[in-house]
Design a protein around this motif. Structure first.
Motif, PDB file in Angstrom:
ATOM      1  N   MET A 142       4.868  55.225 -32.503  1.00  0.00           N
ATOM      2  CA  MET A 142       3.784  55.423 -31.582  1.00  0.00           C
ATOM      3  C   MET A 142       4.239  54.962 -30.201  1.00  0.00           C
ATOM      4  N   ALA A 143       3.946  55.752 -29.201  1.00  0.00           N
ATOM      5  CA  ALA A 143       4.318  55.410 -27.836  1.00  0.00           C
ATOM      6  C   ALA A 143       3.504  54.214 -27.353  1.00  0.00           C
ATOM      7  N   LYS A 144       4.121  53.404 -26.543  1.00  0.00           N
ATOM      8  CA  LYS A 144       3.457  52.226 -25.978  1.00  0.00           C
ATOM      9  C   LYS A 144       3.287  52.439 -24.486  1.00  0.00           C
ATOM     10  N   LYS A 145       2.249  51.817 -23.938  1.00  0.00           N
ATOM     11  CA  LYS A 145       2.004  51.864 -22.504  1.00  0.00           C
ATOM     12  C   LYS A 145       1.799  50.441 -22.021  1.00  0.00           C
ATOM     13  N   LYS A 146       2.514  50.064 -21.005  1.00  0.00           N
ATOM     14  CA  LYS A 146       2.384  48.731 -20.439  1.00  0.00           C
ATOM     15  C   LYS A 146       1.162  48.709 -19.521  1.00  0.00           C
ATOM     16  N   ILE A 147       0.323  47.671 -19.706  1.00  0.00           N
ATOM     17  CA  ILE A 147      -0.861  47.515 -18.872  1.00  0.00           C
ATOM     18  C   ILE A 147      -0.917  46.077 -18.373  1.00  0.00           C
ATOM     19  N   THR A 148      -1.760  45.854 -17.404  1.00  0.00           N
ATOM     20  CA  THR A 148      -2.025  44.508 -16.917  1.00  0.00           C
ATOM     21  C   THR A 148      -3.469  44.184 -17.242  1.00  0.00           C
ATOM     22  N   ILE A 149      -3.688  43.003 -17.848  1.00  0.00           N
ATOM     23  CA  ILE A 149      -5.041  42.578 -18.156  1.00  0.00           C
ATOM     24  C   ILE A 149      -5.244  41.161 -17.621  1.00  0.00           C
ATOM     25  N   THR A 150      -6.474  40.799 -17.437  1.00  0.00           N
ATOM     26  CA  THR A 150      -6.808  39.453 -16.983  1.00  0.00           C
ATOM     27  C   THR A 150      -7.646  38.791 -18.062  1.00  0.00           C
ATOM     28  N   LEU A 151      -7.194  37.627 -18.498  1.00  0.00           N
ATOM     29  CA  LEU A 151      -7.889  36.875 -19.542  1.00  0.00           C
ATOM     30  C   LEU A 151      -8.097  35.441 -19.080  1.00  0.00           C
ATOM     31  N   ASP A 152      -9.091  34.806 -19.665  1.00  0.00           N
ATOM     32  CA  ASP A 152      -9.333  33.390 -19.425  1.00  0.00           C
ATOM     33  C   ASP A 152      -8.079  32.604 -19.804  1.00  0.00           C
ATOM     34  N   GLU A 153      -7.654  31.688 -18.933  1.00  0.00           N
ATOM     35  CA  GLU A 153      -6.396  30.971 -19.164  1.00  0.00           C
ATOM     36  C   GLU A 153      -6.412  30.138 -20.438  1.00  0.00           C
ATOM     37  N   HIS A 154      -7.579  29.646 -20.825  1.00  0.00           N
ATOM     38  CA  HIS A 154      -7.664  28.855 -22.056  1.00  0.00           C
ATOM     39  C   HIS A 154      -7.473  29.741 -23.290  1.00  0.00           C
ATOM     40  N   LYS A 155      -7.976  30.964 -23.216  1.00  0.00           N
ATOM     41  CA  LYS A 155      -7.777  31.894 -24.331  1.00  0.00           C
ATOM     42  C   LYS A 155      -6.310  32.292 -24.436  1.00  0.00           C
ATOM     43  N   VAL A 156      -5.674  32.518 -23.299  1.00  0.00           N
ATOM     44  CA  VAL A 156      -4.244  32.867 -23.307  1.00  0.00           C
ATOM     45  C   VAL A 156      -3.438  31.724 -23.909  1.00  0.00           C
ATOM     46  N   ALA A 157      -3.748  30.501 -23.514  1.00  0.00           N
ATOM     47  CA  ALA A 157      -3.034  29.342 -24.057  1.00  0.00           C
ATOM     48  C   ALA A 157      -3.214  29.250 -25.564  1.00  0.00           C
ATOM     49  N   GLU A 158      -4.427  29.531 -26.056  1.00  0.00           N
ATOM     50  CA  GLU A 158      -4.681  29.474 -27.498  1.00  0.00           C
ATOM     51  C   GLU A 158      -3.916  30.579 -28.230  1.00  0.00           C
ATOM     52  N   VAL A 159      -3.886  31.777 -27.663  1.00  0.00           N
ATOM     53  CA  VAL A 159      -3.112  32.869 -28.267  1.00  0.00           C
ATOM     54  C   VAL A 159      -1.633  32.490 -28.311  1.00  0.00           C
ATOM     55  N   GLU A 160      -1.123  31.978 -27.215  1.00  0.00           N
ATOM     56  CA  GLU A 160       0.294  31.583 -27.172  1.00  0.00           C
ATOM     57  C   GLU A 160       0.592  30.494 -28.194  1.00  0.00           C
ATOM     58  N   ARG A 161      -0.348  29.563 -28.369  1.00  0.00           N
ATOM     59  CA  ARG A 161      -0.164  28.503 -29.368  1.00  0.00           C
ATOM     60  C   ARG A 161      -0.124  29.104 -30.774  1.00  0.00           C
ATOM     61  N   LEU A 162      -1.024  30.030 -31.045  1.00  0.00           N
ATOM     62  CA  LEU A 162      -1.058  30.669 -32.366  1.00  0.00           C
ATOM     63  C   LEU A 162       0.209  31.483 -32.620  1.00  0.00           C
ATOM     64  N   VAL A 163       0.671  32.190 -31.601  1.00  0.00           N
ATOM     65  CA  VAL A 163       1.889  32.998 -31.750  1.00  0.00           C
ATOM     66  C   VAL A 163       3.079  32.090 -32.034  1.00  0.00           C
ATOM     67  N   SER A 164       3.193  30.998 -31.286  1.00  0.00           N
ATOM     68  CA  SER A 164       4.348  30.106 -31.487  1.00  0.00           C
ATOM     69  C   SER A 164       4.302  29.422 -32.851  1.00  0.00           C
TER      70      SER A 164
END
Length: 95
Positions: A1-23
């Motif tokens: 499946m083709a991918k498309k790069k986008i830019t999104i804006t998220l709450d910094e605390h949510k991004v930190a939590e996602v990054e923590r879960l990914v790591s």
């Protein structure tokens, strides 16, 4: 499946939590923040599709079993929308 790069804006605390879960995830789980977010979007799209199928089933049943009640309910919703200044986009079940 083709991918498309986008830019999104998220709450910094949510991004930190996602990054923590990914790591903290294993190799079988989300390998990157992008993969984690794509999985979340996929789940949300599946939820929306299930909700739409349920709505379609309910509408079809209401229109078949009680068409007069369906028309009255739809008219009441349209009137309430107009009172509140909401403009309904015409969809599958709009009259």
């Amino acid at each position: 499946m083709a991918k498309k790069k986008i830019t999104i804006t998220l709450d910094e605390h949510k991004v930190a939590e996602v990054e923590r879960l990914v790591s903290a995830s294993s190799r079988d789980e989300a390998a990157s923040t992008s993969a984690w977010i794509e999985d979340a979007v996929t789940a949300k799209l599946a939820q929306a599709e299930r909700a739409q199928r349920a709505l379609d089933w309910l509408v079809d049943r209401a229109q078949t079993e009680n068409p007069g009640e369906w028309d009255a309910a739809l008219a009441a919703v349209k009137a309430a929308d107009e009172r509140h200044g909401f403009t309904r986009t015409e969809g599958k079940h709009a009259a």
